[in-house]
Design a protein around this motif. Structure first.
Motif, PDB file in Angstrom:
ATOM      1  N   VAL A  23       0.833  -1.201   0.000  1.00  0.00           N
ATOM      2  CA  VAL A  23       0.000   0.000   0.000  1.00  0.00           C
ATOM      3  C   VAL A  23       0.870   1.255   0.000  1.00  0.00           C
ATOM      4  N   VAL A  24       1.927   1.249   0.814  1.00  0.00           N
ATOM      5  CA  VAL A  24       2.815   2.411   0.914  1.00  0.00           C
ATOM      6  C   VAL A  24       3.476   2.703  -0.428  1.00  0.00           C
ATOM      7  N   VAL A  25       4.047   1.677  -1.050  1.00  0.00           N
ATOM      8  CA  VAL A  25       4.768   1.873  -2.312  1.00  0.00           C
ATOM      9  C   VAL A  25       3.810   2.297  -3.429  1.00  0.00           C
ATOM     10  N   MET A  26       2.654   1.635  -3.519  1.00  0.00           N
ATOM     11  CA  MET A  26       1.705   1.969  -4.582  1.00  0.00           C
ATOM     12  C   MET A  26       1.132   3.378  -4.394  1.00  0.00           C
ATOM     13  N   THR A  27       0.942   3.786  -3.146  1.00  0.00           N
ATOM     14  CA  THR A  27       0.443   5.139  -2.906  1.00  0.00           C
ATOM     15  C   THR A  27       1.503   6.178  -3.248  1.00  0.00           C
ATOM     16  N   GLN A  28       2.769   5.883  -2.918  1.00  0.00           N
ATOM     17  CA  GLN A  28       3.848   6.806  -3.286  1.00  0.00           C
ATOM     18  C   GLN A  28       3.945   6.928  -4.813  1.00  0.00           C
ATOM     19  N   ILE A  29       3.771   5.809  -5.500  1.00  0.00           N
ATOM     20  CA  ILE A  29       3.764   5.848  -6.971  1.00  0.00           C
ATOM     21  C   ILE A  29       2.588   6.682  -7.467  1.00  0.00           C
ATOM     22  N   GLN A  30       1.426   6.504  -6.838  1.00  0.00           N
ATOM     23  CA  GLN A  30       0.251   7.284  -7.220  1.00  0.00           C
ATOM     24  C   GLN A  30       0.516   8.781  -7.108  1.00  0.00           C
ATOM     25  N   ALA A  31       1.153   9.192  -6.008  1.00  0.00           N
ATOM     26  CA  ALA A  31       1.412  10.614  -5.788  1.00  0.00           C
ATOM     27  C   ALA A  31       2.494  11.143  -6.723  1.00  0.00           C
ATOM     28  N   SER A  32       3.570  10.371  -6.901  1.00  0.00           N
ATOM     29  CA  SER A  32       4.700  10.844  -7.709  1.00  0.00           C
ATOM     30  C   SER A  32       4.402  10.777  -9.202  1.00  0.00           C
ATOM     31  N   PHE A  33       3.673   9.735  -9.627  1.00  0.00           N
ATOM     32  CA  PHE A  33       3.352   9.573 -11.047  1.00  0.00           C
ATOM     33  C   PHE A  33       2.561  10.770 -11.557  1.00  0.00           C
ATOM     34  N   ALA A  34       1.676  11.288 -10.721  1.00  0.00           N
ATOM     35  CA  ALA A  34       0.814  12.388 -11.153  1.00  0.00           C
ATOM     36  C   ALA A  34       1.632  13.596 -11.586  1.00  0.00           C
ATOM     37  N   VAL A  35       2.687  13.926 -10.822  1.00  0.00           N
ATOM     38  CA  VAL A  35       3.523  15.079 -11.158  1.00  0.00           C
ATOM     39  C   VAL A  35       4.349  14.798 -12.405  1.00  0.00           C
ATOM     40  N   ASN A  36       4.962  13.611 -12.472  1.00  0.00           N
ATOM     41  CA  ASN A  36       5.779  13.263 -13.637  1.00  0.00           C
ATOM     42  C   ASN A  36       4.945  13.188 -14.921  1.00  0.00           C
ATOM     43  N   ALA A  37       3.721  12.705 -14.796  1.00  0.00           N
ATOM     44  CA  ALA A  37       2.866  12.586 -15.972  1.00  0.00           C
ATOM     45  C   ALA A  37       2.520  13.957 -16.541  1.00  0.00           C
ATOM     46  N   VAL A 120      -3.625  17.257  -0.466  1.00  0.00           N
ATOM     47  CA  VAL A 120      -3.954  15.985   0.183  1.00  0.00           C
ATOM     48  C   VAL A 120      -2.723  15.085   0.297  1.00  0.00           C
ATOM     49  N   ILE A 121      -1.730  15.281  -0.575  1.00  0.00           N
ATOM     50  CA  ILE A 121      -0.481  14.530  -0.398  1.00  0.00           C
ATOM     51  C   ILE A 121       0.170  14.922   0.919  1.00  0.00           C
ATOM     52  N   ALA A 122      -0.094  16.145   1.396  1.00  0.00           N
ATOM     53  CA  ALA A 122       0.398  16.560   2.709  1.00  0.00           C
ATOM     54  C   ALA A 122      -0.193  15.697   3.820  1.00  0.00           C
ATOM     55  N   LEU A 123      -1.352  15.078   3.577  1.00  0.00           N
ATOM     56  CA  LEU A 123      -1.931  14.139   4.534  1.00  0.00           C
ATOM     57  C   LEU A 123      -1.415  12.726   4.314  1.00  0.00           C
ATOM     58  N   ILE A 124      -1.096  12.404   3.052  1.00  0.00           N
ATOM     59  CA  ILE A 124      -0.687  11.037   2.718  1.00  0.00           C
ATOM     60  C   ILE A 124       0.742  10.751   3.152  1.00  0.00           C
ATOM     61  N   ALA A 125       1.662  11.682   2.857  1.00  0.00           N
ATOM     62  CA  ALA A 125       3.089  11.424   3.071  1.00  0.00           C
ATOM     63  C   ALA A 125       3.438  11.064   4.523  1.00  0.00           C
ATOM     64  N   ALA A 151      10.278   4.026  -4.609  1.00  0.00           N
ATOM     65  CA  ALA A 151       9.006   4.215  -5.303  1.00  0.00           C
ATOM     66  C   ALA A 151       8.975   5.517  -6.095  1.00  0.00           C
ATOM     67  N   ILE A 152       9.728   6.525  -5.643  1.00  0.00           N
ATOM     68  CA  ILE A 152       9.724   7.814  -6.340  1.00  0.00           C
ATOM     69  C   ILE A 152      10.381   7.692  -7.716  1.00  0.00           C
ATOM     70  N   VAL A 180      -6.610   7.263 -11.181  1.00  0.00           N
ATOM     71  CA  VAL A 180      -7.896   7.090 -10.491  1.00  0.00           C
ATOM     72  C   VAL A 180      -8.091   5.621 -10.128  1.00  0.00           C
ATOM     73  N   GLY A 181      -7.803   4.731 -11.094  1.00  0.00           N
ATOM     74  CA  GLY A 181      -7.906   3.302 -10.804  1.00  0.00           C
ATOM     75  C   GLY A 181      -6.952   2.866  -9.709  1.00  0.00           C
ATOM     76  N   LEU A 182      -5.724   3.396  -9.701  1.00  0.00           N
ATOM     77  CA  LEU A 182      -4.761   3.041  -8.668  1.00  0.00           C
ATOM     78  C   LEU A 182      -5.227   3.550  -7.305  1.00  0.00           C
ATOM     79  N   ALA A 183      -5.860   4.709  -7.272  1.00  0.00           N
ATOM     80  CA  ALA A 183      -6.384   5.234  -6.011  1.00  0.00           C
ATOM     81  C   ALA A 183      -7.462   4.303  -5.447  1.00  0.00           C
ATOM     82  N   VAL A 184      -8.306   3.779  -6.319  1.00  0.00           N
ATOM     83  CA  VAL A 184      -9.343   2.839  -5.867  1.00  0.00           C
ATOM     84  C   VAL A 184      -8.698   1.579  -5.279  1.00  0.00           C
ATOM     85  N   VAL A 185      -7.682   1.048  -5.962  1.00  0.00           N
ATOM     86  CA  VAL A 185      -6.987  -0.144  -5.464  1.00  0.00           C
ATOM     87  C   VAL A 185      -6.344   0.129  -4.110  1.00  0.00           C
ATOM     88  N   ASN A 186      -5.652   1.260  -3.987  1.00  0.00           N
ATOM     89  CA  ASN A 186      -5.004   1.594  -2.718  1.00  0.00           C
ATOM     90  C   ASN A 186      -6.014   1.784  -1.599  1.00  0.00           C
TER      91      ASN A 186
END
Length: 573
Positions: A23-37, A120-125, A151-152, A180-186
């Protein structure tokens, strides 16, 4: 006391499920992927929304600033209401924000969605750090932290491949639908995590939160404006000036002042025994402050190099964005590998030894790049330099976070995660801003000296071009800019001068980063002489000074400190 320590060492540490880490790694990917994308999809976004690329950059900056400004508050909100529940709400909101990015019909909608995701990443990290601290212990904890750090760059590689492919085929919006799909999985998987008890009696230091946010915002905007608004004197792009002085240095100074007020406020709250937005016991000793210094320097150097390398590929070599993406994959993968496997060195080498060696590797890699970069990317030394840089960077970033977390009591895991996120984002923003200002300033100097050495370039042409507002341009861009001003021989000479100046400016910038990496060995030698395998269970006593005295009878509180720290604490006690 020694029997207690021996028993602690001898006691077997039971391994726990890797679900929390997934969960930790996939959520970090979710947060970081958004900026890189967003970065990779810039061309498609500017076309679809009919907006300049600067608007996309503004959206990225908005998310980064929002995260850095509110992350200390996010840690306390998680402690107050329970890290798992707050995490689940934040992941859901982040998924909604990604859906809004995918459905954006205007730059304003994109800006608001990205700023919301940063908040909200300020709450996740901080919650990610709490999950690791509460679920993993000993060597398993070291591996978990390494994978969190890895994960970053993993998200960066995925963004380069997936977002780049989506942008060129089915459209850039599908990258964010995927998030969005990854957020649902996490969100679904997070219900399998054990609850972290809430602290309903915890009151939040709102004054401290506001001071921290204001300081971060002032520093972020100040450093970001150095290259465009002017390092000292205001340029024509500055929104305002004070007696001709650029607003950028004024905002930096104001941010530093507010930052000092913030830390004074924390010490005052500590003397009064009141709750604080950030617990200074995270930075209680000289070794812990040295860890932070190493983290900040490495992130500064890493993000600056990560900016200069694509600049070199795209401007000096004239490669496309997709070619740039594939060219830097070896560098990104080496960061991922080093972050993942550096934990295997913890049992054989001390943190100070690993960090010192890592900075030597980083400095050597940057020096190698500075002396070997030229117009051809196929040169083996350049690729080798990038791989070495990634290995050193990944190892140091994972090490310093692991060491800082293992030095703090479990109750402060959220504060450690918030501090890590704050240092990560602020150092990264400052690294890019300072590297840009330095490289452009060096380019201006080299262009002026180069033009003066070519008699075919007339003084009139030099006077027409504002050298002080120079920027990195390709040969084609420069030719288009000077087409109506320069004759054939003048244009050829100007292109030659520009080609030499931009390459030399990048070389000098890389050498400057190498020198900074060598200077980082000084705080690296102040890191702990050994690393804790287990977080202490209780908090230290606190007073008005960030260097708190320690109970010398408690062996758990002494474990992991360097001899210098023990001498200092013993003298204080």
């Amino acid at each position: 006391m020694s029997m207690q320590a021996e028993a602690s060492v001898a006691a077997p540490i039971a391994k726990t499920s890797w679900l929390a880490l997934i969960v930790v790694v996939m959520t970090q990917i979710q947060a970081s992927f958004a900026v890189n994308a967003l970065t990779v999809s810039m061309a498609g976004i500017t076309t679809d929304l009919d907006t300049p690329a600067s608007s996309v950059g503004t959206a990225i900056t908005a998310g980064t600033f929002a995260m850095a400004a509110f992350i200390l508050l996010g840690a306390k909100v998680g402690s107050r209401f329970g890290s798992r529940g707050v995490f689940q709400i934040a992941v859901a909101i982040h998924g909604v924000a990604m859906l809004c990015v995918a459905l954006s019909v205007s730059p304003a909608m994109l800006f608001i969605a990205q700023a919301s995701s940063g908040a909200v990443i300020a709450l996740i990290a901080p919650a990610l750090t709490v999950f690791i601290a509460t679920n993993y212990h000993g060597p398993q904890q070291g591996r978990a932290i390494g994978l969190l750090a890895a994960a970053i760059p993993a998200a960066g590689v995925l963004a380069l491949l997936l977002a780049g492919w989506f942008a060129n085929t089915i459209g850039w919006r599908w990258s964010f639908v995927l998030m969005v799909g990854l957020a649902v999985v996490n969100l679904v998987l997070s219900f399998g995590l054990k609850r972290v008890p809430a602290q309903p009696g915890l009151s939040i230091d709102w004054t401290g939160a506001i001071l921290a946010a204001v300081a971060v915002i002032l520093l972020s905007f100040g450093f970001s404006g150095l290259s465009t608004w002017g390092v000292w004197l205001a340029t024509s792009q500055a929104p305002f000036d004070v007696l001709g002085i650029s607003p950028a240095p004024l905002l930096v100074i104001a941010g530093l002042v507010v930052g000092q007020v913030f830390f004074s406020w924390l010490r005052r709250r500590g003397r009064e025994g009141k709750p604080r937005i950030f617990d200074l016991r995270v930075l209680a000793t000289g070794s812990e402050r040295a860890i932070t210094a190493c983290m900040a320097i490495m992130l500064f150097v890493g993000t600056a190099a990560n900016f200069l390398i694509p600049l070199y590929i795209q401007v000096v070599q004239g490669r496309s964005s997709i070619e740039t993406s594939f060219s830097i994959i070896p560098y990104t993968l080496s960061i991922f590998l080093a972050s993942t496997f550096v934990a295997s060195l913890y049992g054989r080498f001390t943190p100070k030894a690993i960090a010192s060696a890592g900075f030597v590797v980083v400095a050597s890699a940057l020096t190698l790049l500075a002396f070997t970069v030229r117009g051809e990317w196929s040169q083996g030394f350049v690729v080798a330099g990038l791989i070495l840089l990634g290995l050193g960077q990944g190892a140091i970033v994972a090490l310093v976070f692991n060491t800082l977390l293992s030095s703090a009591p479990k109750q402060l895991a959220g504060d450690v995660g918030a501090w890590r996120g704050l240092v990560h984002n602020l150092s990264g923003s400052v690294g890019i801003a300072v590297a840009t200002a330095f490289a452009v300033g060096m380019l201006s100097t080299l262009l002026l000296s180069g033009a003066q050495e070519h008699p075919e370039i007339s003084d009139e042409l030099i006077a027409q071009v504002n050298i002080n507002e120079a920027d990195f341009l390709t040969n084609e861009q420069l030719a288009a800019a000077l087409e109506s001003r320069a004759t054939g021989p003048q244009l050829d000479a100007a292109i030659a001068v520009n080609a030499e100046a931009r390459l030399q400016a990048l070389k000098v910038s890389l050498l400057g980063l190498a020198a900074l990496s060598l200077l980082a060995i000084v705080p690296a030698t102040r890191m702990p002489g050994r690393r804790r395998d287990e977080l202490p269970e209780k908090l230290e006593p606190d007073d008005d000074d960030p260097i708190d005295p320690v109970d010398l009878d408690d062996v758990n509180d002494l474990d992991g400190l360097s001899l210098d720290d023990l001498d200092q604490k013993e003298a204080l006690a």
